[in-house]
Structures are given as structure tokens and as C-alpha cells.
Write a protein that holds these residues in place. Sequence first.
Motif, PDB file in Angstrom:
ATOM      1  N   ARG A 202       1.228   2.341   4.197  1.00 58.01           N
ATOM      2  CA  ARG A 202       1.034   1.417   3.103  1.00 58.01           C
ATOM      3  C   ARG A 202       1.831   0.130   3.355  1.00 58.01           C
ATOM      4  O   ARG A 202       1.328  -0.972   3.208  1.00 58.01           O
ATOM      5  CB  ARG A 202       1.516   2.084   1.823  1.00 58.01           C
TER       6      ARG A 202
ATOM      7  N   SER B  50       0.337  -1.890   5.969  1.00 61.35           N
ATOM      8  CA  SER B  50      -0.856  -2.613   5.558  1.00 61.35           C
ATOM      9  C   SER B  50      -0.479  -3.822   4.701  1.00 61.35           C
ATOM     10  O   SER B  50      -1.127  -4.852   4.756  1.00 61.35           O
ATOM     11  CB  SER B  50      -1.813  -1.689   4.824  1.00 61.35           C
TER      12      SER B  50
ATOM     13  N   GLN C 291      -1.547  -7.512   5.611  1.00 62.87           N
ATOM     14  CA  GLN C 291      -2.231  -8.340   4.628  1.00 62.87           C
ATOM     15  C   GLN C 291      -1.512  -9.668   4.434  1.00 62.87           C
ATOM     16  O   GLN C 291      -2.115 -10.724   4.321  1.00 62.87           O
ATOM     17  CB  GLN C 291      -2.303  -7.620   3.278  1.00 62.87           C
TER      18      GLN C 291
ATOM     19  N   ARG D 222      -4.617 -19.772  -5.192  1.00 64.90           N
ATOM     20  CA  ARG D 222      -4.982 -18.352  -5.170  1.00 64.90           C
ATOM     21  C   ARG D 222      -4.244 -17.621  -4.048  1.00 64.90           C
ATOM     22  O   ARG D 222      -3.702 -16.544  -4.226  1.00 64.90           O
ATOM     23  CB  ARG D 222      -6.497 -18.250  -4.977  1.00 64.90           C
TER      24      ARG D 222
ATOM     25  N   ARG E  33      -1.854  -5.526  -9.024  1.00 67.22           N
ATOM     26  CA  ARG E  33      -2.541  -5.320  -7.767  1.00 67.22           C
ATOM     27  C   ARG E  33      -3.886  -4.636  -7.956  1.00 67.22           C
ATOM     28  O   ARG E  33      -4.679  -4.564  -7.045  1.00 67.22           O
ATOM     29  CB  ARG E  33      -1.678  -4.458  -6.840  1.00 67.22           C
ATOM     30  N   ASP E  34      -4.094  -4.067  -9.138  1.00 64.18           N
ATOM     31  CA  ASP E  34      -5.284  -3.257  -9.325  1.00 64.18           C
ATOM     32  C   ASP E  34      -6.514  -4.062  -9.702  1.00 64.18           C
ATOM     33  O   ASP E  34      -7.623  -3.607  -9.540  1.00 64.18           O
ATOM     34  CB  ASP E  34      -5.035  -2.196 -10.394  1.00 64.18           C
TER      35      ASP E  34
ATOM     36  N   SER F  77      -9.168  -7.365  -9.709  1.00 60.36           N
ATOM     37  CA  SER F  77      -9.671  -8.441  -8.864  1.00 60.36           C
ATOM     38  C   SER F  77      -9.063  -9.746  -9.367  1.00 60.36           C
ATOM     39  O   SER F  77      -8.525  -9.803 -10.471  1.00 60.36           O
ATOM     40  CB  SER F  77     -11.190  -8.501  -8.961  1.00 60.36           C
ATOM     41  N   ASN F  78      -9.180 -10.786  -8.562  1.00 59.66           N
ATOM     42  CA  ASN F  78      -8.642 -12.079  -9.002  1.00 59.66           C
ATOM     43  C   ASN F  78      -9.283 -12.523 -10.298  1.00 59.66           C
ATOM     44  O   ASN F  78      -8.631 -12.984 -11.218  1.00 59.66           O
ATOM     45  CB  ASN F  78      -8.896 -13.141  -7.937  1.00 59.66           C
TER      46      ASN F  78
END
Lengths: 518, 566
Positions: free
Chosen positions: B21, B24, B28, B72, B131-132, B134-135
Amino acid sequence: MFALPQKNFRAPTTCLGPTCTQDMDRSHGDDLEGECSRKLDQKLPGVGDPVMLSSDTSYLSSRGRMIKWFWDLAEEGYRTYHMDEYDEDKNPSGIINLGTSENKLCFDLLSRRLSQSDMQWVEPSLLQYPDWRGHLFLREEVAKFLTFYCKSPVPLRPENVVVLNGGASLFSALATVLCEVGEAFLIPTPYYGAITQHVCLYGNVRLAYVYLDSEVTGLDTRPFQLTVEKLETALREAYSEGVRVKGLILINPQNPLGDVYSTEELQEYLVFAKRHKLHVIVDEVYMLSVFEESVGYHSVLSLERLPDPQRTHVMWATSKDFGMSGLRFATLYTENKDVATAVASLCRYHGLSGLVQYQMAQLLRDRDWINQVYLPENHARLKAAHTYVSEELRALGIPFLSRGAGFFIWVDLRKYLPKGTFEEEMLLWRRFLDNKVLLSFGKAFECKEPGWFRFVFSDQAHRLRLGMQRVRQVLTGKSQVAEDPHPSQTQKPSDQCSSAELLKLCFSPGPPSPIKQN
Amino acid sequence: MSRRSDTLPVPSGQTRSQVLRDQSIYTQLLEVMWHLQQTMREHFVQLMSRQGLLQERRHIQAIREQEALLSRLLCQMINLLQSGATSGLEPQPLSSEDSRGDVRYGQGTQLAGQPDPVPQLSDCEATFVTRDLSNRGTDISALYWSSFQDYNAYQKDKYHKDKNPLGFINLGTSENKLCIDLMAERLQESDMNCVEEALLQYPDWRGQPFLREEVARFLTYYCRAPAPLDPENVVVLNGCCSVFSALAMVLCDPGEAFLVPTPFYGGFAFSSRLYAKVELIPVHLESKITAINTYPFQLTVDKLEEALFEARLKGKDIRGLVLTNPQNPLGDIYSPDSLMKYLEFAKRHDLHVIIDEIYMLSVFDESITFHSVLSMKSLPDRNRTHVVWGTSKDFGISGFRFGALYTHNKEVASVVSAFGYLHSISGITQHKLCQLLRNTEWIDKVYLPTNRFRLREAHKYVTAKLKALEIPFHNRSSGLYVWINLKKYLDPCTFEEEQLLYRRFLDHKLLLSCGKAYMCKEPGWFCLIFADELPRLKLAMRRFCDVLEEQKQDLIVKQLEDAMRE
């Protein structure tokens, strides 16, 4: 007051823009609408191509034109069916609908219950702007109801409940808040095909298929079994095609298979999802429609430990289990406060009347009626109807799947398709329709193998008998047709168009549509 | 099968997944940084390049998009850094194991693993870094919370004369609470309660035919349409904001815009943005009376032309004009002449016109006649004129969730129906609405006269108070609100001060709407909803006076201090 996220407003990631058209086009590239569009295209150049389409209608936006294009297909199908709907007295030779998954067996019980005096309550707060998550009294009742019927090890909490006007809205809202434009959910096929539109219309989210097949081999212990390996493969493939997968949609009890997942299976899928940080939307809209006692149904909410509770979102509605698809009530249960809040933020557009919320709370609260009157009777009637249809099928020597959950039987008519193609499936479906019985064919569920049909049996006996009689007529007279196909029916482009027209009938985005509803 | 799931919670497995994790996250992060670099490079190139005038629009658009992308990306980086930081500091895996019944999982779960010394973010900010989602999900949440947190506070702490005398009184949400007794009585009559099989089954997504027929009849009658309106032109959804959202989807592409004269009801800004990503461009009206402004906040074609011109200059694609008639919050009614001029303006520029007539039956001044756009003999551009009406305001049943679209444009009606299954109304509710609208005798003889009388009385009460306080206000004829000028209580007269005054009302458990929420250009305006029962209204006005008295005292102290300093 409205200032905060303005800076993000024009962010390309949230814009459908001109790319919308491409995205939608691409995302539908391999599914039915896409296929349909290609076929139409051959016959009527320009009509099937959204870009060309844009030139001749001036009032709509380009996404509006796309939506219109899909919707017109649906409208046409809707009209065709409704122009000739069966009615015992007025139109006895009309079309019998064994395609729409509605429970028409218990209207008497429901109408009696909904007409009782406790349902007629009117008070000021019910007539005013609500808490957009749903009235607290209803969310409390939903939490208690789900705790009880899902056999949750701990009491579920009203603050994790969001109430909306139907499962379609919930899919739409979840897709929008969990995915960006063009991202995807994994879904095992065959699946309830209307989800495609639910997640696409506002959300512009696509589905990545986990194809299951009927053959029992190796690790599979039964037909259309979902395994983690298949999930892994599908996920890998999606990534290799550049599709970002955000979650997994599971329907349990399954539609159209009429099967349920065991706790072990569920657990495995959830662990898979957790491993890849995928959200899991578990649609349990048929959870109380498991009419065969031997089938051990387990709600995901009954699990002792959820692998990833923050990414597990459960849906339930009264449409199926209480036979009230026209009531428009669905609920989300999620422990993820952000997801609940984000979905609630969209509830202005998916609200339902306070009076109906009150009625739903009364209904869900009435455990005595549900347990002693409604469920036993509903299950008995479902079982009787199921027995009737399955015996008819056995008498015809037709294999089928159905373990005793849901309103449908997944019927294997492959032996009636000599070449085993989707064109033949379509033609067979057309034969049924010509003989005034409407069914759903496998392609509508993205089934990989041509020849599967979904029969909905939750209808009154007289309609069901007549429907099955018509099915029998088609199938017993079928061999002749299959051996001697009219060349014109499969070859010429004009007939490709006619099969595109058939598609129009089937792939309508929503319920008045004869086939594609849940 | 079960063996595999048994092995799952073993710690070693967790550690491994933890490592993966973290890895990643860093990958990212690198990805995002790379993106950021690319975008910045492009951004500078774009900024430095000079293009011809024709390219100008696209140029500006591109710059704006890049800026949005930059912010963003930065936002994403913060999210990643935060999740990375937390997992680094936290020995336990932060991705939640089963938390049901676990008290720790209360608020802001995405921060569950956060070490204590880091200050907790507020709800709104916390939502922003989840984090869960979407933008766009994050945007939707943030927009909602920033705009509705006070409304939600009110929902949780409503005034009740016995149970919660210190609770919030809401004069900020446009609801008619004056005729609830009549409505409750009417809704309990026997004709309302009907359970038919068809009502419980999947509906026609445009609305049940019986209801669309009734809506067409109702609008023909109350809008005084020259010819009977056609039920086929009616689409029924669960609320006017749903109608607006669907219209925005089918008339505009993302980033395109509607013109709206401001001050303007803020809820529509919402409806166009949340799902449809359509912008509203204000046509700013002014309170001052001048040669061209014959009355305050007058809308003229010149102003429309000017706003359109400027918006186009800025590269906006304007697809339509939104009008509210009777106006919210001004309470003015457009004359048929001016209405015609606006429609002709729109026709000239191929703009759609969405006319919201949701207050059409709430005209309480009998000397004034409301003219619906549907009463016009001929519309300049029938195919681009779309009328919205609902029962929320005129019948005081906002909790019913009903909104109707009437459009001559079959294409638009048909595409809006595609949204029917996402905005559908219960069959049982459709039946009730049909019964309600059908009974014109009750509406004409009982409901409307009573409603108008009560609105007039409440209006009289509130405006008398305002006059006593020498507060200028607008609206003497229609709607549920007065538009009041509290500039004299602001020093300096800024939006910040307006917000502070708004807060002060809130502190006194009084919810009002400030001008900013109506996109008003001038600070100091507030909207006060008077359509509430007299006892509550009296208490609210007492709180209102208290706040202003307090504000006045503060101003005096402040002015004294300033004077002393000088």
C-alpha cells in the motif's frame, strides 16, 4: 455561500466536454448500444453516429443528443409493447409480459396493508423540506429493519442510512461520487442490464464485465460461478485496456441467475476488492424474495467482519421484496460517512415524498404483518408460480437455472439455436414476441453465450399459464423454423436493421421498457 | 475456500499489504508530481503564446482548464501525502478492519489513523481530503456542506414552542408554512388514499398519464393559456431542481452556461452544477434608480445584451437565459411587455429560456395580475421556451417533491423523460397530486383566498416591523419573502461584514439568507421569508430586532473607537 469549490469547477476531470461523446461512444463500444448503433449505421448512415447526429437537431447539447439517441430507442420499445399490452377482458390477445421483473403476486396483501388507517397520517413536517438523507424516523426504521432481516451481528445505525427514490437513483449517485468520468465498476455477467444506464446517464461511468460461463469445469462447481480468479483476470484486462476500475458491483440474490452467494464466496470477493482497494456495491434488492427454504441466503451485513467496511456499500429497496416498484423507495447502508454524505448531497434530486416516507416507516415497522402475513404468503405464492413454470420447462425438456431466489428462471434455450449466435437468439426472441409473449434474452444481461433467456414467473396464474402456453407453441414449432431459416431474415442488411429494431425494443433504459428492467 | 478466508486476518498478511500500500502511494505520488510538472510546463507555454483574436476564447479556456488541473493535482498530492504520512506513523493498518459497533469510527473516518497532535480538520475540510470519493464526489460534498451546513444545523435543532423553545427559527428557506392546516385536512380526505395496482408498478417515466393530463389542464386554467395545453408536453419529476438539473444536462454541455439576472435564487446554481456542471453567469442588477434603471433591480434588454456580450468575450458558451417570475427574492412580476422583450432577446441570440413560475399562485396583492409566459398568444421561440412549475411554494408542500416541465419542444420533453427514472415520484404521491390539482373548486374557493389572505397578513406584520426599524425592503405583491437592505448595519459595507451579520443572526438562532447566496452584487441585502405562523414569526422578528440592536451598539462602539483614534 456557493463559493468554495468554484476553482475546481472547470477541472477537466469533472468535465464531460466534447470528450463526453467519445467517452460514451467508446464505453459502449462493445456493448449492446454500441452494437446497435453500428447496425443502424449500416442501414441509415448518419443516424447511428452521434457526431453526425449533432448536425440535424439544433436544440440539444451534444450530451443531450446522445441521451436522446439512447432514449428514443427505449421510447419506441415502450410504445410497441404498451400499444398491445395484454388485458384479460380488453385485449386477451395482447402481449404477456414475462420480461419485466415485477412481483405481481401480492397486490391484494399490499393494498390492504397500505389502506389501513395508520398509513394515512399527515403532519406538517412531512409536507415540508426534509432532511435530504431521509426523515430520521424512517432511517431509524430502516436501520432496525436491516439489522433484523440481514441478521447483522451488531445494531445498524440510522446515520449510515441514506434514503432515495429508487435503486436507479442510488446507482447513479454512487457512480458519481465514487468514480470520475470514464472510470468503471467491475460487474459479473449475466447481470441486470439497466445498471449500465443508471451509472452512465449522469455519472458517465462504465462497466467492466467479468464474463461467467455456464460450463462446469475445474474450479467451478456450478454454472456461471464467480471466482476470484475471474475477478482478477477481468481487473487485469480492464487495466491493460487503460480503464480505471473503482469498484465491484455484486447483486445478491443474483439477477438473472436466481442464485445466492455463500458467505465464503462473499468473503472472498470482498477480500479481493480490499486487496485492490475497490469499493463494493452489494445490491440486495431481492434479499427477502428467497422463497426456497433450503437456500441459505446471507446478507453482506450479516458477516462478522467485513474486510473493508469503509468501501462496502449495501443497497436495498422495497421494489422487489414488497412488490412496489412504483413506490420509488431505496436505501443505502454504508459505514463510510464521506460516501453517505456525498450521496446525501445529491438527494435533493432523488428525494421522495414525506408522506411516502412515513408509509414506508409504518410498513417496515410492522414486523408482525411482515413475518406472519406477508412473507409466508409471498414466498408460498412465489414458490407455486416457480414450480409451475419450472415444471412446464421440464416437460419441454429445457434446462434452466434457478435455486429459489428472485422472480425469474434463467432458461437455457441454446438447443433451439442451430448456429448458436446472438442473431439467432434475437430471432427466437422475436418469435416469442410475435406469439405475444415478451421475454428477456441473454444479450440484455451481457451473457457471453447466446441462447439464454430470463423468464419472470412472479405473475398471476392466468397470465402465467397463457404466457407459458405461448412459449410452448413457439418452442414446439421451432425446429421447423430453425432448419429452414428465411434467407432474407439473416442475410440482408435490411434485416440487420430489423434486428437493430428488435434491439430497440429490448434495450430501453428503464422500466416502462418491456425487458430491461430489473 | 473457507481456509483461505481464515488465513486472511493474520498479521503478516497485513504487513505485506501495508508495504504494498505504501509503495503504491509513493508511486502514485511520483505520478502526480510528474503530471504536475507536465501541466505546469504546458501552462507556461500557453500563457506565453499569443494567438489571434479568434483563438482567444479557446486560449482562455485552455488556461482556465490548466489552472483547474493544477489545483486538482495539488489537492491529490495533499491527499496522498496525508495518507502516506498517516500510514507511516501508524503501526496499525489504517485501512479499516471491521469497525461496526466500534466507537472510534465516528466522525471523519478517513482520518482514523491520524496521530493525535495533528489538529482535526473540520467536517467540511475533512470531506475535502477523503480518499474514498472521486474528485467530483468530493466537490459535490464540499459544495453541499459549504452551502447547507446551517440548514442542517436547523434541521437538527428546530424551534418548537414547548419542546425546543431555544431552537432555530428558519426565515431563510422559502417555504410556505401558513396553510399547512388546510393542506393536511385536504390530504386526509378519502379521495387522496388510493392504492391501485398500477400505482405500485413501474410508471411511465414522464409521469403517470393521469397526472400529466391534470397538470396540463391545471396550467391551461391558471396560466390562462390561449389554447389547451398538451399533456404530451408535460414531464413530471420529483421537484423543480430535478427538472432544472435534467434541463441543464440536455441543453448544455459541461462548462457551458446560462444567463441569470441577479439577485437570483441560489438553489438553481446548485442544480446546474452538481450533476450537470453548467455554470450560471449573472446579469447583475442594481438597486439604485437611475435614468436607465426606472425601478430598483430592473432587468432590461440592454443589461442582458451587455452581460451576454461580456460573457462571450470571456469565452463562455451561453446556451440560455433563466428567469424566475414572480421573481425570487424581489417579488416583482414581469409585465407582458418586458417578458416579450426578454424572449425576443433570447430568440435573437438562439438562447433557450427557462422560466420558473413556481410562485405564480402566490401573488397576494390583488391589484396585481400575474402573466404566465404560457398565456402569451404567440411565443417568439416556442421551441426554446421551457416553463417550470411545482407545488412546493404555491401549495406549501415542498416535502411532496413534485416539479413539472412544460415545453412545446417535443425533443426536449422526450429527452428530459430519460431522466425520469432517476427523478421519479411514487405512484401513490402522483395520485394525491392529481386529486389535489383536479379540485379547482377547493383551490379557488378555499385554498387560494385563504392562502393569499394569510400571506398578506404575515407580509403586513413583517413589513410594519421593518418600517419601524427604517429598513428599506422590496416586494409588496408576491412570493413568500421580502428582500431587505441592511447596509446601514454594515461598516464597512462588504460581503465579509454581511457574512458576520448573518453569523450573528445564526448565533441568535435565526436563519436568514444573505444576498451573497442570491449572487447579489451589492453587499448588505438579506432575504427574509415571512410565510410562517404568527407566533413563530413574532418570536423570529424579536430575535431579528435583538440582533440588529446588538449590531447597532457594536457599530457605535466601533465608530467611537475610530473617532478616538483620530
